[in-house]
Design a protein around this motif. Structure first.
Motif, PDB file in Angstrom:
ATOM      1  N   SER A  61       0.859  -1.181   0.000  1.00  0.00           N
ATOM      2  CA  SER A  61       0.000   0.000   0.000  1.00  0.00           C
ATOM      3  C   SER A  61       0.893   1.227   0.000  1.00  0.00           C
ATOM      4  O   SER A  61       1.989   1.213   0.549  1.00  0.00           O
ATOM      5  CB  SER A  61      -0.936   0.004   1.211  1.00  0.00           C
ATOM      6  OG  SER A  61      -0.199   0.190   2.396  1.00  0.00           O
ATOM      7  N   SER A  63       0.632   5.615   0.307  1.00  0.00           N
ATOM      8  CA  SER A  63      -0.199   6.792   0.552  1.00  0.00           C
ATOM      9  C   SER A  63       0.697   8.013   0.692  1.00  0.00           C
ATOM     10  O   SER A  63       1.878   7.900   1.037  1.00  0.00           O
ATOM     11  CB  SER A  63      -1.056   6.607   1.807  1.00  0.00           C
ATOM     12  OG  SER A  63      -0.246   6.469   2.950  1.00  0.00           O
ATOM     13  N   SER A  81      -5.837  -0.271  -7.229  1.00  0.00           N
ATOM     14  CA  SER A  81      -6.883   0.702  -6.912  1.00  0.00           C
ATOM     15  C   SER A  81      -6.231   2.067  -6.754  1.00  0.00           C
ATOM     16  O   SER A  81      -5.285   2.225  -5.991  1.00  0.00           O
ATOM     17  CB  SER A  81      -7.582   0.294  -5.614  1.00  0.00           C
ATOM     18  OG  SER A  81      -8.507   1.279  -5.226  1.00  0.00           O
ATOM     19  N   ILE A  82      -6.741   3.047  -7.513  1.00  0.00           N
ATOM     20  CA  ILE A  82      -6.234   4.419  -7.430  1.00  0.00           C
ATOM     21  C   ILE A  82      -7.386   5.280  -6.952  1.00  0.00           C
ATOM     22  O   ILE A  82      -8.407   5.390  -7.619  1.00  0.00           O
ATOM     23  CB  ILE A  82      -5.712   4.899  -8.805  1.00  0.00           C
ATOM     24  CG1 ILE A  82      -4.582   3.989  -9.275  1.00  0.00           C
ATOM     25  CG2 ILE A  82      -5.262   6.348  -8.732  1.00  0.00           C
ATOM     26  CD1 ILE A  82      -4.108   4.270 -10.684  1.00  0.00           C
ATOM     27  N   ARG A  83      -7.245   5.897  -5.777  1.00  0.00           N
ATOM     28  CA  ARG A  83      -8.325   6.690  -5.190  1.00  0.00           C
ATOM     29  C   ARG A  83      -7.787   8.026  -4.706  1.00  0.00           C
ATOM     30  O   ARG A  83      -6.662   8.123  -4.232  1.00  0.00           O
ATOM     31  CB  ARG A  83      -8.937   5.957  -3.995  1.00  0.00           C
ATOM     32  CG  ARG A  83      -9.552   4.628  -4.312  1.00  0.00           C
ATOM     33  CD  ARG A  83     -10.158   3.983  -3.062  1.00  0.00           C
ATOM     34  NE  ARG A  83      -9.198   3.839  -1.976  1.00  0.00           N
ATOM     35  CZ  ARG A  83      -8.583   2.708  -1.650  1.00  0.00           C
ATOM     36  NH1 ARG A  83      -8.815   1.628  -2.338  1.00  0.00           N
ATOM     37  NH2 ARG A  83      -7.748   2.663  -0.649  1.00  0.00           N
ATOM     38  N   SER A  84      -8.604   9.063  -4.832  1.00  0.00           N
ATOM     39  CA  SER A  84      -8.296  10.392  -4.294  1.00  0.00           C
ATOM     40  C   SER A  84      -6.903  10.871  -4.714  1.00  0.00           C
ATOM     41  O   SER A  84      -6.124  11.340  -3.885  1.00  0.00           O
ATOM     42  CB  SER A  84      -8.402  10.394  -2.767  1.00  0.00           C
ATOM     43  OG  SER A  84      -9.686   9.992  -2.357  1.00  0.00           O
ATOM     44  N   CYS A  85      -6.599  10.723  -6.005  1.00  0.00           N
ATOM     45  CA  CYS A  85      -5.276  11.084  -6.513  1.00  0.00           C
ATOM     46  C   CYS A  85      -5.381  12.190  -7.561  1.00  0.00           C
ATOM     47  O   CYS A  85      -6.360  12.277  -8.287  1.00  0.00           O
ATOM     48  CB  CYS A  85      -4.602   9.867  -7.154  1.00  0.00           C
ATOM     49  SG  CYS A  85      -4.261   8.553  -5.976  1.00  0.00           S
ATOM     50  N   THR A  98      -7.444  12.118 -17.418  1.00  0.00           N
ATOM     51  CA  THR A  98      -8.520  13.017 -16.996  1.00  0.00           C
ATOM     52  C   THR A  98      -9.560  13.172 -18.101  1.00  0.00           C
ATOM     53  O   THR A  98     -10.755  13.205 -17.824  1.00  0.00           O
ATOM     54  CB  THR A  98      -7.982  14.396 -16.564  1.00  0.00           C
ATOM     55  OG1 THR A  98      -7.136  14.913 -17.586  1.00  0.00           O
ATOM     56  CG2 THR A  98      -7.212  14.287 -15.264  1.00  0.00           C
ATOM     57  N   LYS A 105     -17.574   9.601 -17.506  1.00  0.00           N
ATOM     58  CA  LYS A 105     -18.604  10.177 -16.627  1.00  0.00           C
ATOM     59  C   LYS A 105     -19.734  10.794 -17.435  1.00  0.00           C
ATOM     60  O   LYS A 105     -20.903  10.722 -17.033  1.00  0.00           O
ATOM     61  CB  LYS A 105     -17.984  11.209 -15.692  1.00  0.00           C
ATOM     62  CG  LYS A 105     -17.130  10.598 -14.605  1.00  0.00           C
ATOM     63  CD  LYS A 105     -16.462  11.655 -13.738  1.00  0.00           C
ATOM     64  CE  LYS A 105     -15.579  11.025 -12.699  1.00  0.00           C
ATOM     65  NZ  LYS A 105     -14.916  12.028 -11.847  1.00  0.00           N
ATOM     66  N   HIS A 111     -21.340   8.901 -11.118  1.00  0.00           N
ATOM     67  CA  HIS A 111     -21.090   7.951 -10.027  1.00  0.00           C
ATOM     68  C   HIS A 111     -19.776   7.222 -10.254  1.00  0.00           C
ATOM     69  O   HIS A 111     -19.282   7.120 -11.366  1.00  0.00           O
ATOM     70  CB  HIS A 111     -22.255   6.956  -9.907  1.00  0.00           C
ATOM     71  CG  HIS A 111     -22.433   6.089 -11.123  1.00  0.00           C
ATOM     72  ND1 HIS A 111     -23.033   6.554 -12.277  1.00  0.00           N
ATOM     73  CD2 HIS A 111     -22.073   4.818 -11.363  1.00  0.00           C
ATOM     74  CE1 HIS A 111     -23.045   5.578 -13.178  1.00  0.00           C
ATOM     75  NE2 HIS A 111     -22.462   4.528 -12.657  1.00  0.00           N
ATOM     76  N   LYS A 112     -19.226   6.708  -9.198  1.00  0.00           N
ATOM     77  CA  LYS A 112     -17.933   6.019  -9.275  1.00  0.00           C
ATOM     78  C   LYS A 112     -18.149   4.625  -9.849  1.00  0.00           C
ATOM     79  O   LYS A 112     -19.122   3.967  -9.544  1.00  0.00           O
ATOM     80  CB  LYS A 112     -17.283   5.932  -7.905  1.00  0.00           C
ATOM     81  CG  LYS A 112     -16.960   7.299  -7.337  1.00  0.00           C
ATOM     82  CD  LYS A 112     -16.189   7.152  -6.049  1.00  0.00           C
ATOM     83  CE  LYS A 112     -16.086   8.478  -5.375  1.00  0.00           C
ATOM     84  NZ  LYS A 112     -14.921   9.189  -5.546  1.00  0.00           N
ATOM     85  N   SER A 114     -17.307   0.573 -10.454  1.00  0.00           N
ATOM     86  CA  SER A 114     -17.012  -0.492  -9.480  1.00  0.00           C
ATOM     87  C   SER A 114     -15.786  -1.240  -9.852  1.00  0.00           C
ATOM     88  O   SER A 114     -15.214  -1.176 -10.853  1.00  0.00           O
ATOM     89  CB  SER A 114     -18.177  -1.438  -9.334  1.00  0.00           C
ATOM     90  OG  SER A 114     -18.887  -1.622 -10.522  1.00  0.00           O
TER      91      SER A 114
END
Length: 114
Positions: A61, A63, A81-85, A98, A105, A111-112, A114
């Motif tokens: 992991s 962060s 998994s790539i989150r909040s980056c 992007t 989207k 919505h995100k 899965s």
């Protein structure tokens, strides 16, 4: 063994240093080859300009990391998994991420996935 204030180069081969602690140590220019670092913990580390090859980072992991300018070739990202980056300027196979996400989207709603 405790080394304090050592400024010489040392060569370490075929050693078990498991459980060792390194604090406020300059390891710039050091070569690690065939080294088992599994279960290790790193914090406040500067890896800028380093070269990492033939890595097994499965189950790791990460962060609060600065990966700007990172180049990955022939890397297995399955299950990653790539989150909040921040993804500004990031490309995958030459495609701006992007713009890709914006298009997805627009077609599927905001919505995100899965």
């Amino acid at each position: 063994m405790r080394l304090n204030g050592l400024k010489d180069q040392i060569e370490v081969e075929t050693c078990d240093l498991s459980g060792s602690s390194f604090e406020d140590v300059n390891l710039s220019g050091v070569l690690f080859h065939d080294v088992n670092l599994s279960g290790s913990s790193y914090s406040d580390i500067n890896f800028s300009g380093c070269s990492l090859e033939n890595l097994n980072m499965s189950g790791c992991s990460m962060s609060k990391a600065n990966l700007s300018g990172l180049q990955m070739d022939d890397v297995n990202l399955s299950g990653a998994s790539i989150r909040s980056c921040c993804l500004e300027g990031m490309t995958i196979d030459g495609i701006e991420v992007t713009a890709l996400l914006k298009s997805w989207k627009a077609q599927h709603g905001d919505h995100k996935g899965s």
